[in-house]
Design an enzyme around this catalytic site. Structure first.
Site, PDB file in Angstrom:
ATOM      1  N   ASP A   1      -1.591  11.013  -4.949  1.00  0.00           N
ATOM      2  CA  ASP A   1      -2.136  12.105  -5.761  1.00  0.00           C
ATOM      3  C   ASP A   1      -3.101  12.981  -4.983  1.00  0.00           C
ATOM      4  O   ASP A   1      -3.642  12.588  -3.956  1.00  0.00           O
ATOM      5  CB  ASP A   1      -2.886  11.533  -6.959  1.00  0.00           C
ATOM      6  CG  ASP A   1      -4.226  10.940  -6.555  1.00  0.00           C
ATOM      7  OD1 ASP A   1      -4.248  10.103  -5.615  1.00  0.00           O
ATOM      8  OD2 ASP A   1      -5.242  11.313  -7.151  1.00  0.00           O
TER       9      ASP A   1
ATOM     10  N   LYS B   1      -0.262   7.236   8.733  1.00  0.00           N
ATOM     11  CA  LYS B   1      -0.734   8.435   9.430  1.00  0.00           C
ATOM     12  C   LYS B   1      -1.193   8.058  10.840  1.00  0.00           C
ATOM     13  O   LYS B   1      -1.554   6.908  11.083  1.00  0.00           O
ATOM     14  CB  LYS B   1      -1.879   9.072   8.650  1.00  0.00           C
ATOM     15  CG  LYS B   1      -1.409   9.892   7.463  1.00  0.00           C
ATOM     16  CD  LYS B   1      -2.586  10.596   6.822  1.00  0.00           C
ATOM     17  CE  LYS B   1      -2.127  11.562   5.750  1.00  0.00           C
ATOM     18  NZ  LYS B   1      -3.269  12.195   5.080  1.00  0.00           N
TER      19      LYS B   1
ATOM     20  N   GLU C   1       0.833  -1.201   0.000  1.00  0.00           N
ATOM     21  CA  GLU C   1       0.000   0.000   0.000  1.00  0.00           C
ATOM     22  C   GLU C   1       0.871   1.255   0.000  1.00  0.00           C
ATOM     23  O   GLU C   1       2.005   1.226   0.487  1.00  0.00           O
ATOM     24  CB  GLU C   1      -0.879   0.021   1.262  1.00  0.00           C
ATOM     25  CG  GLU C   1      -2.253  -0.568   1.091  1.00  0.00           C
ATOM     26  CD  GLU C   1      -3.208   0.384   0.380  1.00  0.00           C
ATOM     27  OE1 GLU C   1      -2.750   1.332  -0.302  1.00  0.00           O
ATOM     28  OE2 GLU C   1      -4.424   0.166   0.490  1.00  0.00           O
ATOM     29  N   ASP C   2       0.332   2.350  -0.501  1.00  0.00           N
ATOM     30  CA  ASP C   2       1.066   3.611  -0.440  1.00  0.00           C
ATOM     31  C   ASP C   2       0.949   4.272   0.926  1.00  0.00           C
ATOM     32  O   ASP C   2       1.923   4.742   1.490  1.00  0.00           O
ATOM     33  CB  ASP C   2       0.603   4.575  -1.548  1.00  0.00           C
ATOM     34  CG  ASP C   2      -0.916   4.774  -1.569  1.00  0.00           C
ATOM     35  OD1 ASP C   2      -1.639   4.101  -0.799  1.00  0.00           O
ATOM     36  OD2 ASP C   2      -1.384   5.600  -2.375  1.00  0.00           O
ATOM     37  N   ILE C   3      -0.270   4.296   1.467  1.00  0.00           N
ATOM     38  CA  ILE C   3      -0.486   5.013   2.726  1.00  0.00           C
ATOM     39  C   ILE C   3      -1.645   4.383   3.475  1.00  0.00           C
ATOM     40  O   ILE C   3      -2.610   3.931   2.866  1.00  0.00           O
ATOM     41  CB  ILE C   3      -0.757   6.515   2.450  1.00  0.00           C
ATOM     42  CG1 ILE C   3      -0.822   7.329   3.735  1.00  0.00           C
ATOM     43  CG2 ILE C   3      -2.000   6.727   1.601  1.00  0.00           C
ATOM     44  CD1 ILE C   3      -0.741   8.838   3.526  1.00  0.00           C
TER      45      ILE C   3
ATOM     46  N   ASP D   1      -4.246   5.503   6.361  1.00  0.00           N
ATOM     47  CA  ASP D   1      -4.730   6.663   7.114  1.00  0.00           C
ATOM     48  C   ASP D   1      -5.569   6.144   8.280  1.00  0.00           C
ATOM     49  O   ASP D   1      -5.050   5.872   9.353  1.00  0.00           O
ATOM     50  CB  ASP D   1      -5.512   7.579   6.174  1.00  0.00           C
ATOM     51  CG  ASP D   1      -6.000   8.838   6.862  1.00  0.00           C
ATOM     52  OD1 ASP D   1      -5.713   9.024   8.059  1.00  0.00           O
ATOM     53  OD2 ASP D   1      -6.682   9.645   6.202  1.00  0.00           O
TER      54      ASP D   1
ATOM     55  N   THR E   1      -9.424   1.163   4.403  1.00  0.00           N
ATOM     56  CA  THR E   1      -9.155   0.542   3.105  1.00  0.00           C
ATOM     57  C   THR E   1      -8.382  -0.756   3.301  1.00  0.00           C
ATOM     58  O   THR E   1      -8.726  -1.799   2.739  1.00  0.00           O
ATOM     59  CB  THR E   1      -8.314   1.498   2.225  1.00  0.00           C
ATOM     60  OG1 THR E   1      -8.956   2.763   2.194  1.00  0.00           O
ATOM     61  CG2 THR E   1      -8.154   0.957   0.821  1.00  0.00           C
TER      62      THR E   1
HETATM   63  P1  IMP Z   1      -7.741   4.883   4.847  1.00  0.00           P
HETATM   64  O1  IMP Z   1      -8.753   3.912   4.304  1.00  0.00           O
HETATM   65  O2  IMP Z   1      -8.379   5.926   5.706  1.00  0.00           O
HETATM   66  O3  IMP Z   1      -6.593   4.192   5.536  1.00  0.00           O
HETATM   67  O4  IMP Z   1      -7.185   5.695   3.608  1.00  0.00           O
HETATM   68  C1  IMP Z   1      -6.255   5.160   2.737  1.00  0.00           C
HETATM   69  C2  IMP Z   1      -6.414   5.722   1.355  1.00  0.00           C
HETATM   70  O5  IMP Z   1      -6.749   7.112   1.398  1.00  0.00           O
HETATM   71  C3  IMP Z   1      -5.103   5.629   0.616  1.00  0.00           C
HETATM   72  O6  IMP Z   1      -4.998   4.401  -0.089  1.00  0.00           O
HETATM   73  C4  IMP Z   1      -5.128   6.843  -0.275  1.00  0.00           C
HETATM   74  O7  IMP Z   1      -5.791   6.536  -1.472  1.00  0.00           O
HETATM   75  C5  IMP Z   1      -5.963   7.845   0.488  1.00  0.00           C
HETATM   76  N1  IMP Z   1      -5.161   8.817   1.257  1.00  0.00           N
HETATM   77  C6  IMP Z   1      -5.136   8.959   2.603  1.00  0.00           C
HETATM   78  N2  IMP Z   1      -4.328   9.966   2.964  1.00  0.00           N
HETATM   79  C7  IMP Z   1      -3.811  10.457   1.815  1.00  0.00           C
HETATM   80  C8  IMP Z   1      -2.856  11.529   1.538  1.00  0.00           C
HETATM   81  O8  IMP Z   1      -2.328  12.223   2.433  1.00  0.00           O
HETATM   82  N3  IMP Z   1      -2.555  11.738   0.229  1.00  0.00           N
HETATM   83  C9  IMP Z   1      -3.091  11.008  -0.785  1.00  0.00           C
HETATM   84  N4  IMP Z   1      -3.986  10.013  -0.565  1.00  0.00           N
HETATM   85  C10 IMP Z   1      -4.332   9.741   0.726  1.00  0.00           C
END
Ligand code: IMP
Length: 182
Positions: free
Chosen positions: A166, A138, A106-108, A110, A114
């Site tokens: 992005d 994060k 995964e890239d990130i 949060d 996801t």
């Molecule tokens: P989560 O489901 O809240 O963990 O969010 C993860 C997804 O949100 C990542 O796969 C990204 O597509 C998007 N995302 C969360 N934070 C960022 C950011 O700072 N920059 C770009 N995309 C982000």
């Protein structure tokens, strides 16, 4: 994309330099070294989550010094809010995961929503083991129960772009990380 000094403007937002290329590369090299040791002789299958993880995956895999394979998936999400949960369908999975040592890339992460959905979907395919490598983490990530095996670096709770990430389609090509300016 327009550039002003070292800041970049993408659509309506301004982003300032945050983590440089060399620092990112050193974090990725450390992850690759650990993965090389942990998966020697196991022929792991990297499942790279598009679009964002393509950049990190390329940097990571070229440093993994043991036999491995790679495949790419996209996620389809439903019910966009964080509270409703129930999100992820994995699309485009062409490899057999059963009995394989799988590393989701995964890239990130949060909130972890996801990733939580992704792992549930992958687990149904019966992998021998399932681990996660993410470039960025994060601080809110603990909202959903996910185990993160390989984390590149922890960052502030601000929006970032670059290295595959992005803002509304722009910024994935930036060779370092930028953070949204206050
Ligand atoms: P989560 O489901 O809240 O963990 O969010 C993860 C997804 O949100 C990542 O796969 C990204 O597509 C998007 N995302 C969360 N934070 C960022 C950011 O700072 N920059 C770009 N995309 C982000």
């Amino acid at each position: 994309m327009s550039q002003n000094a070292s800041a970049v403007t993408l659509h309506d937002r301004i982003f300032v330099p945050y983590v440089g290329t060399e620092e990112l590369e050193s974090h990725v090299a450390a992850l690759a070294e650990r993965i090389t040791t942990d998966y020697a002789g196991k022929n792991p299958l990297f499942v790279v989550v598009l679009n964002g993880a393509f950049f990190f995956a390329a940097e990571l895999l070229k440093r993994v010094a043991t036999d491995c394979e790679v495949t790419f998936v996209k996620l389809a999400s439903y019910q966009g809010t964080e509270s409703t949960g129930k999100v992820t369908e994995v699309m485009g999975l062409s490899e057999e995961l059963s009995g394989r040592h799988v590393i989701a890339v995964e890239d990130i992460v949060d909130t972890g929503l996801t990733l939580h959905g992704l792992l549930e979907s992958l687990q149904k395919h019966g992998p021998a083991s399932l681990a996660v490598a993410t470039l960025l983490l994060k601080p809110r990530a603990l909202r959903h129960p996910v185990v993160l095996d390989y984390v590149g670096l922890k960052i502030d709770d601000r929006f970032v772009v670059g290295w595959g990430l992005d803002y509304d389609g722009l910024g994935r090509n930036l060779p370092q990380l930028y953070q949204e300016s206050t």
